[in-house]
Design a protein around this motif. Structure first.
Motif, PDB file in Angstrom:
ATOM      1  N   TYR A 134       0.740  -1.338   0.453  1.00 29.03           N
ATOM      2  CA  TYR A 134      -0.586   0.055  -0.170  1.00 29.03           C
ATOM      3  C   TYR A 134       0.945   1.506   0.130  1.00 29.03           C
ATOM      4  O   TYR A 134       0.895   2.450   0.282  1.00 29.03           O
ATOM      5  CB  TYR A 134      -0.899   0.108   1.064  1.00 29.03           C
ATOM      6  CG  TYR A 134      -2.365  -1.057   1.091  1.00 29.03           C
ATOM      7  CD1 TYR A 134      -3.295  -1.225   0.510  1.00 29.03           C
ATOM      8  CD2 TYR A 134      -1.753  -2.194   2.321  1.00 29.03           C
ATOM      9  CE1 TYR A 134      -3.683  -2.700   0.963  1.00 29.03           C
ATOM     10  CE2 TYR A 134      -2.415  -3.432   2.401  1.00 29.03           C
ATOM     11  CZ  TYR A 134      -3.203  -3.274   1.464  1.00 29.03           C
ATOM     12  OH  TYR A 134      -4.684  -4.443   1.461  1.00 29.03           O
ATOM     13  N   ALA A 135       2.061   1.488  -1.106  1.00 27.17           N
ATOM     14  CA  ALA A 135       2.697   2.530  -0.790  1.00 27.17           C
ATOM     15  C   ALA A 135       2.476   3.794  -0.824  1.00 27.17           C
ATOM     16  O   ALA A 135       2.555   4.281  -0.856  1.00 27.17           O
ATOM     17  CB  ALA A 135       4.008   1.872  -1.634  1.00 27.17           C
ATOM     18  N   SER A 136       1.579   3.520  -2.430  1.00 27.55           N
ATOM     19  CA  SER A 136       1.156   4.382  -2.965  1.00 27.55           C
ATOM     20  C   SER A 136       0.104   4.580  -2.630  1.00 27.55           C
ATOM     21  O   SER A 136      -0.229   6.529  -2.221  1.00 27.55           O
ATOM     22  CB  SER A 136       0.613   3.849  -4.621  1.00 27.55           C
ATOM     23  OG  SER A 136       1.497   3.504  -5.557  1.00 27.55           O
ATOM     24  N   SER A 137      -0.276   3.744  -1.303  1.00 21.25           N
ATOM     25  CA  SER A 137      -1.695   5.165  -0.786  1.00 21.25           C
ATOM     26  C   SER A 137      -1.491   5.807  -0.033  1.00 21.25           C
ATOM     27  O   SER A 137      -2.216   6.815   0.421  1.00 21.25           O
ATOM     28  CB  SER A 137      -2.953   4.105  -0.409  1.00 21.25           C
ATOM     29  OG  SER A 137      -3.602   3.227  -1.342  1.00 21.25           O
ATOM     30  N   ILE A 138      -0.574   5.181   0.653  1.00 22.37           N
ATOM     31  CA  ILE A 138       0.233   5.217   2.304  1.00 22.37           C
ATOM     32  C   ILE A 138       0.473   7.145   2.286  1.00 22.37           C
ATOM     33  O   ILE A 138       0.322   8.354   2.338  1.00 22.37           O
ATOM     34  CB  ILE A 138       0.875   4.406   2.366  1.00 22.37           C
ATOM     35  CG1 ILE A 138       0.777   3.621   2.998  1.00 22.37           C
ATOM     36  CG2 ILE A 138       2.291   5.281   3.849  1.00 22.37           C
ATOM     37  CD1 ILE A 138       1.458   2.602   4.344  1.00 22.37           C
ATOM     38  N   GLU A 139       1.882   7.000   0.364  1.00 23.32           N
ATOM     39  CA  GLU A 139       2.399   8.451   0.108  1.00 23.32           C
ATOM     40  C   GLU A 139       1.247   9.803  -0.159  1.00 23.32           C
ATOM     41  O   GLU A 139       0.761  10.536   0.133  1.00 23.32           O
ATOM     42  CB  GLU A 139       2.969   7.852  -1.344  1.00 23.32           C
ATOM     43  CG  GLU A 139       4.013   7.330  -0.689  1.00 23.32           C
ATOM     44  CD  GLU A 139       4.936   6.722  -2.057  1.00 23.32           C
ATOM     45  OE1 GLU A 139       4.852   7.104  -2.978  1.00 23.32           O
ATOM     46  OE2 GLU A 139       5.839   5.914  -2.019  1.00 23.32           O
ATOM     47  N   GLY A 140       0.132   9.231  -1.007  1.00 25.91           N
ATOM     48  CA  GLY A 140      -1.226   9.799  -1.625  1.00 25.91           C
ATOM     49  C   GLY A 140      -1.973  10.665   0.051  1.00 25.91           C
ATOM     50  O   GLY A 140      -2.039  12.034   0.109  1.00 25.91           O
ATOM     51  N   THR A 141      -1.770   9.551   0.861  1.00 25.02           N
ATOM     52  CA  THR A 141      -2.493  10.000   1.970  1.00 25.02           C
ATOM     53  C   THR A 141      -2.159  10.929   3.157  1.00 25.02           C
ATOM     54  O   THR A 141      -1.960  11.438   3.383  1.00 25.02           O
ATOM     55  CB  THR A 141      -3.172   9.075   3.323  1.00 25.02           C
ATOM     56  OG1 THR A 141      -4.213   7.900   2.355  1.00 25.02           O
ATOM     57  CG2 THR A 141      -3.610   9.073   3.975  1.00 25.02           C
ATOM     58  N   LEU A 142      -0.968  10.382   3.394  1.00 24.22           N
ATOM     59  CA  LEU A 142       0.175  11.515   4.028  1.00 24.22           C
ATOM     60  C   LEU A 142       0.075  12.634   3.105  1.00 24.22           C
ATOM     61  O   LEU A 142       0.097  13.511   3.746  1.00 24.22           O
ATOM     62  CB  LEU A 142       1.283  10.948   4.264  1.00 24.22           C
ATOM     63  CG  LEU A 142       2.059   9.347   4.985  1.00 24.22           C
ATOM     64  CD1 LEU A 142       3.020   9.091   4.944  1.00 24.22           C
ATOM     65  CD2 LEU A 142       0.751  10.103   6.244  1.00 24.22           C
TER      66      LEU A 142
END
Length: 863
Positions: free
Chosen positions: A530-538
């Motif tokens: 979920y790297a992309s989701s984590i980056e987008g959320t943060l």
């Protein structure tokens, strides 16, 4: 020895009495539990013959009130050593040189600043300047609190030592009295008296230290009231300034003569301030050189990490185009390092001088410009550079602040320059982006969505800022200095803060991307999946936080934040009553926030369990899904109950409401309750699991989700059907994959009469055995089923490993069977029928006979 024997007898008698009381209590409990006759006998036996003390249950002995006479010699030496250690321990606490110097320096500084506060407040025309004065007093208050905290820690340590010495004094006083009463040897009494006197002297010395600390703490604490008075005067001046913001407070600029204060006096004041700040800076460099070394080490470490990350980031844009912005930022590791080091100045140093902090604030803008320049459209970069020039001009104007006339001329010049440069940039935007409202299209894909929206309105914002600067210049010229300074200073400070936050947000995003791609983080499957989701959320959280922080600071600069917060507090605290229930907007906001956090926490825990915990524990698929679902429901339920409690609902009323709600569910929502309970049964019993291929009623498909009310089945045609959980339990359910995903295929085959059946069976088995996806166990079967109307009927049965691919494998087997039969000359017949004709004319019969083959039998004709 006689007195000692008497003391032993008294102790023995006391233990016997305690033992007898304890036995009586046990006997009383025995009366209640067993019978009536036994306790009386037991109690009589207890009263007549008390058991010896040795048989009593052991009990912790109380601390002795005095030292036994035979142990005085040994204990006295130990006590003397302990008192000496306590005196050594208290010695550093009595060294008040450093806190005394710091405290008296604070006292002098507060007195001096308080004496000049009236003049400073009388000459203040800028709300920004007033905020800086208030910030200086806040820093003094923080320094006072730090000194007070240090002195309080010393007092606590001294009180602990005094308590120990007090206990020692009591112990040896009792020992001395006991020794005298027992007519002990003179040496024993002398030792006890010596230890007691030494304890008293040590306590008196520590008490003197404590008195000095209390006196110093009282003197420094008195400055807190002076700081509070100063801040109250500042607040009153602020209110007065805002109340008279539209009142002319000075003569027009063209009527201004020489300054009311001589240049020599002002120069002397500036020189004294410069010398004072220089001495404070030198003192900081000497006393906190370790912190300075740490700051330099921090900058060097960030540079090393940035250079290493820059090499690795070169390939990131090819792997993920969204990391192009991060790769651009990592091209400037030195700028990132200096930005981090300068921003950490106030946190690293303990109460840095104003000159150091202002120098850090001045220098921090330049690495920020280096970082954000590549992220902006080329047409926006000159505007940002001009803004940096205005920031330097602001610092010069702050130095000239003691000269009201000079400061006023500089402010007017700065506003006029802002009007000219803003007009030119507006014209330039219209030339570069005609008909596009100045949108920087080249950067639209280069910045996050919120920033794209902001950049889309850059020309409009720049036009509004240009008009505002013109109004501020006009106010300064006409004598409305308070209004002009409020507009101009707040506008420029807002722009500076926007640049800094822009650089900080992007630098933080670069750090996040770098951290998520670290080799130490990669083994965590949650991060890699979920790297992309984590980056987008943060990134969204950072952007939202930066925007909210910027709005809060801007409102504070314009002097309306406190009033707005007060209005919002009143609005959110207003109670809205409905019958016996009273609720407010604040309660609703807290309820919504709590529920949102509970749902987010449940989702996060579920992701971590699915990605990192279950694969390592090799948990069965159905058990993992059931546990995650139940855990999610529990977290949401706890969050709901917490939210209800935070809203202030009475739990007793809530219990009544839940009971009434349960009755309503039982009568009016039977189907919903049935489906809910059925969903729990499905999760625990697991007749179906997510991913199973099932058939229920007329629906056949794959289970995608087992919900609280219904389950979602994706049919083989691609549609998604919501099936109530009750139907899954009450209707006949076919689960193709409950135990495993194996599926049996059956292909019916018909061949023409006259074909050798054994040959057909061999061909069918050969086709099945040659297919790579047909299981060898259970082995394929070829069966001769019987005789049909037009064919010999056979069947090929085989097993495949995966239910999801059985349709394709069946098609391949059918093709293989057809090819094998064709190659071996075996006919697959079509249906044949015998036709019997009745009442046919003779001419038709003759024609049919002529059309029949020569070897065919003559047609039978019946009249």
């Amino acid at each position: 020895m006689g007195p000692l024997d008497g003391g032993g007898r008294r102790a023995f008698a006391a233990r016997v009495i305690l033992t007898a009381d304890r036995v009586r209590q046990r006997a009383l409990w025995t009366v209640l539990l067993l019978a009536f006759c036994l306790p009386f006998a037991a109690r009589g036996q207890t009263e007549e013959e008390p058991p010896p003390a040795a048989t009593a249950e052991p009990k912790p002995a109380p601390a002795p009130a005095s030292v036994p006479i035979d142990e005085v010699g040994t204990r006295a030496e130990l006590a003397k050593q302990a008192i000496s250690n306590q005196i050594l321990e208290a010695a550093p606490l009595g060294d008040l040189k450093e806190p005394t110097e710091a405290g008296y320096a604070l006292i002098r500084e507060v007195a001096e600043r308080e004496a000049g506060l009236s003049d400073a407040l009388d000459n203040v025309v800028s709300l920004d300047r007033l905020m800086r004065i208030d910030q200086q007093w806040l820093e003094r208050d923080a320094r006072i609190n730090d000194v007070q905290a240090g002195l309080k820690a010393r007092l606590d340590s001294l009180d602990a030592l005094l308590s120990k010495l007090g206990n020692a004094e009591k112990l040896w006083t009792e020992t001395l009295e006991q020794a005298r009463a027992a007519d002990s040897p003179e040496s024993v009494q002398t030792l006890a008296a010596e230890v007691r006197e030494r304890s008293q002297r040590a306590a008196a010395s520590l008490q003197e230290m404590r008195s000095k600390i209390v006196d110093l703490r009282t003197r420094i604490g008195a400055q807190t009231a002076r700081v509070a008075r100063a801040r109250t005067r500042i607040a009153q001046t602020r209110n007065l300034l805002l109340a008279n913001i539209f009142v002319r407070d000075d003569i027009p600029l063209w009527l201004v003569g020489s300054s009311q204060e001589s240049m020599l006096t002002v120069a002397q004041r500036v020189s004294n301030e410069f010398v004072s700040q220089l001495e404070a800076t030198q003192k900081l460099a000497l006393e906190q050189k370790e912190r300075g070394s740490f700051q330099l080490l921090l900058v060097a470490l960030v540079i090393i990490i940035g250079r290493s990350a820059r090499k690795r980031s070169l390939r990131w844009p090819q792997e993920d185009p969204r990391t192009e912005k991060v790769a651009v930022l990592l091209r400037h590791p030195i700028a990132i390092a200096f930005l981090a080091g300068l921003l950490a100045t106030k946190g690293i140093y303990e109460q840095p001088p104003r000159a150091v902090q202002e120098l850090a604030d001045l220098l921090v803008l330049f690495p920020a410009l280096v970082l954000i320049a590549p992220l902006l459209d080329r047409s926006l970069r000159p505007a940002v550079l001009w803004l940096a020039g205005f920031y330097v001009l602001d610092q010069i104007r702050d130095v000239a602040d003691p000269l009201p006339v000079v400061s006023r001329f500089l402010f007017t010049l700065e506003m006029l320059l802002a009007v000219g440069s803003g007009s030119w940039f507006c014209w330039r935007f219209r030339q570069i982006h005609p008909g596009n409202n100045g949108v920087a299209t080249a950067s639209a894909d280069f910045v996050p969505e919120p920033e794209t929206l902001i950049l889309r309105w850059v020309p409009s914002l720049l036009q509004a800022a240009t008009v505002a600067c013109g109004v501020a210049a006009a106010c300064s010229i006409l004598g409305f200095q308070r209004l002009g300074r409020l507009i101009g200073d707040s506008l420029l400070e807002s722009a500076y803060l926007a640049i800094l936050l822009y650089a900080l947000v992007h630098s933080a995003q670069a750090c996040i991307v770098l951290a998520l791609r670290n080799r130490f983080i990669q083994p965590i499957r949650t991060v890699t999946r979920y790297a992309s989701s984590i980056e987008g959320t943060l990134a969204r959280l950072l952007g939202l936080g930066a925007i909210l922080g910027w709005i809060a600071v801007v409102l504070h600069l314009f002097g309306v934040r406190d009033d707005l917060l007060s209005i919002l507090a009143v609005v959110f605290a207003t109670d809205l009553g409905v019958g016996l229930i009273t609720i407010s907007l604040g309660d609703i906001a807290v309820f919504g926030l709590t529920i949102t956090l509970a749902i987010g926490l449940a989702r996060l825990i579920e992701i971590v369990l699915d990605a990192d915990i279950y694969p390592r524990l090799h948990t069965p698929r159905g058990s993992a899904y059931a546990f995650s679902t139940i855990l999610r429901y529990l977290i949401i339920l706890v969050g709901f109950m917490t939210a209800i409690t935070a809203m202030g609902f009475d739990t007793n009323r809530l219990t009544v409401l839940i009971g009434a709600f349960g009755v309503g569910l039982g009568f009016g929502l039977q189907t919903v309750v049935n489906n809910f309970v059925s969903g729990l049964i499905l999760l625990f019993e697991r007749p179906i699991q997510v991913g199973d291929a099932i058939e229920v009623e007329t629906i056949a498909g794959t289970v995608r989700h087992i919900g609280i009310r219904a389950s979602v089945v994706r049919t083989f045609d691609g549609s998604e059907v919501s099936v109530p959980n009750g139907n899954l339990l009450s209707q006949q359910l076919t689960n193709w994959t409950m135990s495993d995903r194996h599926r049996r295929l059956e292909i019916p085959v018909g061949v023409a009469y006259g074909t050798d059946p054994n040959r057909v069976l061999q061909l069918l088995l050969g086709v099945a055995s040659q297919h790579p996806q047909i299981l060898s166990e259970p082995a394929p079967q070829a069966l001769f089923l019987g005789f049909g109307d037009s064919s010999l009927n056979f069947a090929l049965r085989a097993w495949v490993r995966d239910q999801d691919v059985w349709v394709g494998i069946r098609s391949e087997l059918v093709l293989g069977v057809h090819r094998s039969l064709t190659e071996n000359g075996i006919e697959i017949p079509f249906p044949q029928r015998d036709l019997h004709l009745r009442s046919v004319p003779s001419s038709a019969s003759t024609s049919l006979a002529q059309l029949a083959p020569p070897d065919s039998a003559p047609a039978t004709q019946r009249e």
